[in-house]
Design a protein around this motif. Structure first.
Motif, PDB file in Angstrom:
ATOM      1  N   LYS A  19       4.423  -6.252  -5.046  1.00 40.62           N
ATOM      2  CA  LYS A  19       3.477  -5.235  -4.568  1.00 40.62           C
ATOM      3  C   LYS A  19       2.589  -5.777  -3.454  1.00 40.62           C
ATOM      4  CE  LYS A  19       2.842  -1.566  -7.915  1.00 40.62           C
ATOM      5  NZ  LYS A  19       1.833  -0.739  -8.601  1.00 40.62           N
ATOM      6  N   ILE A  20       2.184  -7.024  -3.585  1.00 41.73           N
ATOM      7  CA  ILE A  20       1.348  -7.641  -2.553  1.00 41.73           C
ATOM      8  C   ILE A  20       2.107  -7.707  -1.234  1.00 41.73           C
ATOM      9  CG2 ILE A  20       0.306  -9.831  -1.817  1.00 41.73           C
ATOM     10  CD1 ILE A  20      -0.462 -10.253  -4.795  1.00 41.73           C
ATOM     11  N   LYS A  21       3.361  -8.104  -1.292  1.00 40.06           N
ATOM     12  CA  LYS A  21       4.179  -8.198  -0.073  1.00 40.06           C
ATOM     13  C   LYS A  21       4.419  -6.812   0.536  1.00 40.06           C
ATOM     14  CE  LYS A  21       4.743 -12.596   0.239  1.00 40.06           C
ATOM     15  NZ  LYS A  21       4.140 -13.313   1.387  1.00 40.06           N
ATOM     16  N   LEU A  22       4.607  -5.817  -0.337  1.00 40.42           N
ATOM     17  CA  LEU A  22       4.792  -4.448   0.160  1.00 40.42           C
ATOM     18  C   LEU A  22       3.521  -3.942   0.838  1.00 40.42           C
ATOM     19  CD1 LEU A  22       6.789  -2.155  -2.304  1.00 40.42           C
ATOM     20  CD2 LEU A  22       7.167  -2.475   0.142  1.00 40.42           C
ATOM     21  N   ASN A  23       2.388  -4.261   0.258  1.00 41.32           N
ATOM     22  CA  ASN A  23       1.121  -3.844   0.854  1.00 41.32           C
ATOM     23  C   ASN A  23       0.916  -4.529   2.205  1.00 41.32           C
ATOM     24  OD1 ASN A  23      -1.362  -2.380   0.773  1.00 41.32           O
ATOM     25  ND2 ASN A  23      -2.423  -4.273   0.274  1.00 41.32           N
ATOM     26  N   GLU A  24       1.305  -5.794   2.282  1.00 39.08           N
ATOM     27  CA  GLU A  24       1.220  -6.521   3.549  1.00 39.08           C
ATOM     28  C   GLU A  24       2.123  -5.873   4.601  1.00 39.08           C
ATOM     29  OE1 GLU A  24       2.170 -11.022   5.270  1.00 39.08           O
ATOM     30  OE2 GLU A  24       2.077 -10.673   3.100  1.00 39.08           O
ATOM     31  N   MET A  25       3.320  -5.512   4.188  1.00 40.99           N
ATOM     32  CA  MET A  25       4.258  -4.876   5.114  1.00 40.99           C
ATOM     33  C   MET A  25       3.763  -3.510   5.556  1.00 40.99           C
ATOM     34  SD  MET A  25       8.356  -4.363   4.694  1.00 40.99           S
ATOM     35  CE  MET A  25       9.325  -3.830   6.119  1.00 40.99           C
ATOM     36  N   PHE A  26       3.178  -2.764   4.616  1.00 40.85           N
ATOM     37  CA  PHE A  26       2.596  -1.466   4.950  1.00 40.85           C
ATOM     38  C   PHE A  26       1.500  -1.613   5.995  1.00 40.85           C
ATOM     39  CE2 PHE A  26      -1.215   1.116   3.629  1.00 40.85           C
ATOM     40  CZ  PHE A  26      -0.904   2.224   4.406  1.00 40.85           C
ATOM     41  N   SER A  27       0.616  -2.578   5.801  1.00 45.99           N
ATOM     42  CA  SER A  27      -0.481  -2.792   6.750  1.00 45.99           C
ATOM     43  C   SER A  27       0.039  -3.127   8.140  1.00 45.99           C
ATOM     44  CB  SER A  27      -1.395  -3.920   6.253  1.00 45.99           C
ATOM     45  OG  SER A  27      -2.023  -3.562   5.044  1.00 45.99           O
ATOM     46  N   LEU A  28       1.055  -3.981   8.195  1.00 39.39           N
ATOM     47  CA  LEU A  28       1.624  -4.357   9.493  1.00 39.39           C
ATOM     48  C   LEU A  28       2.335  -3.180  10.156  1.00 39.39           C
ATOM     49  CD1 LEU A  28       3.097  -7.898   8.673  1.00 39.39           C
ATOM     50  CD2 LEU A  28       1.115  -7.381  10.112  1.00 39.39           C
ATOM     51  N   SER A  29       3.094  -2.420   9.381  1.00 36.45           N
ATOM     52  CA  SER A  29       3.841  -1.283   9.947  1.00 36.45           C
ATOM     53  C   SER A  29       2.893  -0.181  10.413  1.00 36.45           C
ATOM     54  CB  SER A  29       4.824  -0.730   8.913  1.00 36.45           C
ATOM     55  OG  SER A  29       5.802  -1.684   8.594  1.00 36.45           O
ATOM     56  N   LEU A  30       1.882   0.114   9.599  1.00 43.65           N
ATOM     57  CA  LEU A  30       0.887   1.106   9.993  1.00 43.65           C
ATOM     58  C   LEU A  30       0.149   0.642  11.247  1.00 43.65           C
ATOM     59  CD1 LEU A  30      -0.741   3.699   9.469  1.00 43.65           C
ATOM     60  CD2 LEU A  30      -2.264   2.333   8.001  1.00 43.65           C
ATOM     61  N   GLY A  31      -0.258  -0.619  11.269  1.00 45.78           N
ATOM     62  CA  GLY A  31      -0.950  -1.153  12.446  1.00 45.78           C
ATOM     63  C   GLY A  31      -0.085  -1.101  13.689  1.00 45.78           C
ATOM     64  N   SER A  32       1.191  -1.374  13.526  1.00 47.84           N
ATOM     65  CA  SER A  32       2.117  -1.312  14.655  1.00 47.84           C
ATOM     66  C   SER A  32       2.223   0.108  15.202  1.00 47.84           C
ATOM     67  CB  SER A  32       3.500  -1.808  14.210  1.00 47.84           C
ATOM     68  OG  SER A  32       4.412  -1.792  15.276  1.00 47.84           O
ATOM     69  N   PHE A  33       2.328   1.074  14.305  1.00 47.14           N
ATOM     70  CA  PHE A  33       2.415   2.477  14.725  1.00 47.14           C
ATOM     71  C   PHE A  33       1.128   2.930  15.402  1.00 47.14           C
ATOM     72  CE2 PHE A  33       1.939   7.062  13.479  1.00 47.14           C
ATOM     73  CZ  PHE A  33       2.847   7.558  14.402  1.00 47.14           C
ATOM     74  N   GLN A  34      -0.011   2.554  14.820  1.00 51.40           N
ATOM     75  CA  GLN A  34      -1.299   2.919  15.418  1.00 51.40           C
ATOM     76  C   GLN A  34      -1.442   2.308  16.816  1.00 51.40           C
ATOM     77  OE1 GLN A  34      -3.730   1.324  12.232  1.00 51.40           O
ATOM     78  NE2 GLN A  34      -4.292   3.360  11.511  1.00 51.40           N
TER      79      GLN A  34
END
Length: 225
Positions: A19-34
């Motif tokens: 879950k921690i790794k998924l949350n990290e990936m979510f943050s990076l992907s969202l930041g990339s899109f933004q």
């Protein structure tokens, strides 16, 4: 009994790492899109280049998540709802990786647009991006909090993005018909790529909602609407 408790403790620890790794990936992907959306809105090539460079980190994180999933499956052999939770983590990682790919597509359009006068003010595209961003954040919140009602709410937002996607395409078609120049056609093609990329980010968000619902209830989301 002690061995069983230790096994359960180790299993829960591995799920927590996942879950921690998924949350990290979510943050990076969202930041990339933004960042990609912002780069196009203000035509900032430096931001766009950072989005493109950052894609490898997201790809590597996806591979790490896949490795974690395989390790959990091999070590603990989860069943039923536990198995769904593990498998869905890998599926959601794939959705997030594709979100990052769409961000790269948008960033590449920013590079193309550098130094050009836009044929159409960016009005609907930023609106689309804002909704898609909200959808992605909401979809991941529904996953982490196991909130089916939120998943349903986010899933229904997709119609707004689809409407704006069609509107952008129609407006660009009208502009090209009037100007009919190589520059108008080239820009129109790129802006449609952006619109489609944002629409796909919204689609990936609805997929996460569907995967979350199935993970929790073992049912397809559309059957609950």
């Amino acid at each position: 009994m002690e061995s069983d408790n230790l096994r359960l403790s180790n299993y829960e620890q591995e799920l927590n790492v996942l879950k921690i790794k998924l949350n990290e990936m979510f943050s990076l992907s969202l930041g990339s899109f933004q960042s990609a959306s912002k780069s196009l809105e203000i035509i900032d090539v430096e931001i766009a280049e950072n989005v493109i460079k950052g894609d490898d980190e997201i790809d590597n994180l996806k591979r790490r998540i896949e490795e974690l999933v395989y390790e959990i499956l091999l070590r603990f052999h989860p069943l039923a709802s536990d198995l769904r939770r593990v498998i869905m983590a890998m599926k959601i990682a794939s959705e997030l990786e594709r979100v990052a790919d769409q961000a790269v597509n948008i960033a590449q359009v920013t590079q193309f647009m550098e130094g050009k006068v836009l044929i159409k003010p960016l009005v609907d595209i930023p609106k689309m991006a804002q909704i898609a961003e909200e959808m992605l954040s909401g979809a991941m919140k529904s996953y982490f909090e196991e909130d089916v009602e939120l998943a349903k709410k986010i899933w229904l937002m997709d119609d707004k993005v689809d409407y704006l996607d069609r509107k952008v395409a129609d407006d660009l078609e009208e502009i090209v018909a009037k100007k009919c120049s190589k520059e108008a056609i080239a820009q129109s093609e790129r802006l449609i790529i952006v619109s489609r990329s944002i629409e796909r980010v919204a689609d990936h968000s609805t997929n996460i909602c569907e995967e979350t619902t199935y993970m929790i209830l073992g049912k397809e989301l559309y059957t609950l609407l």
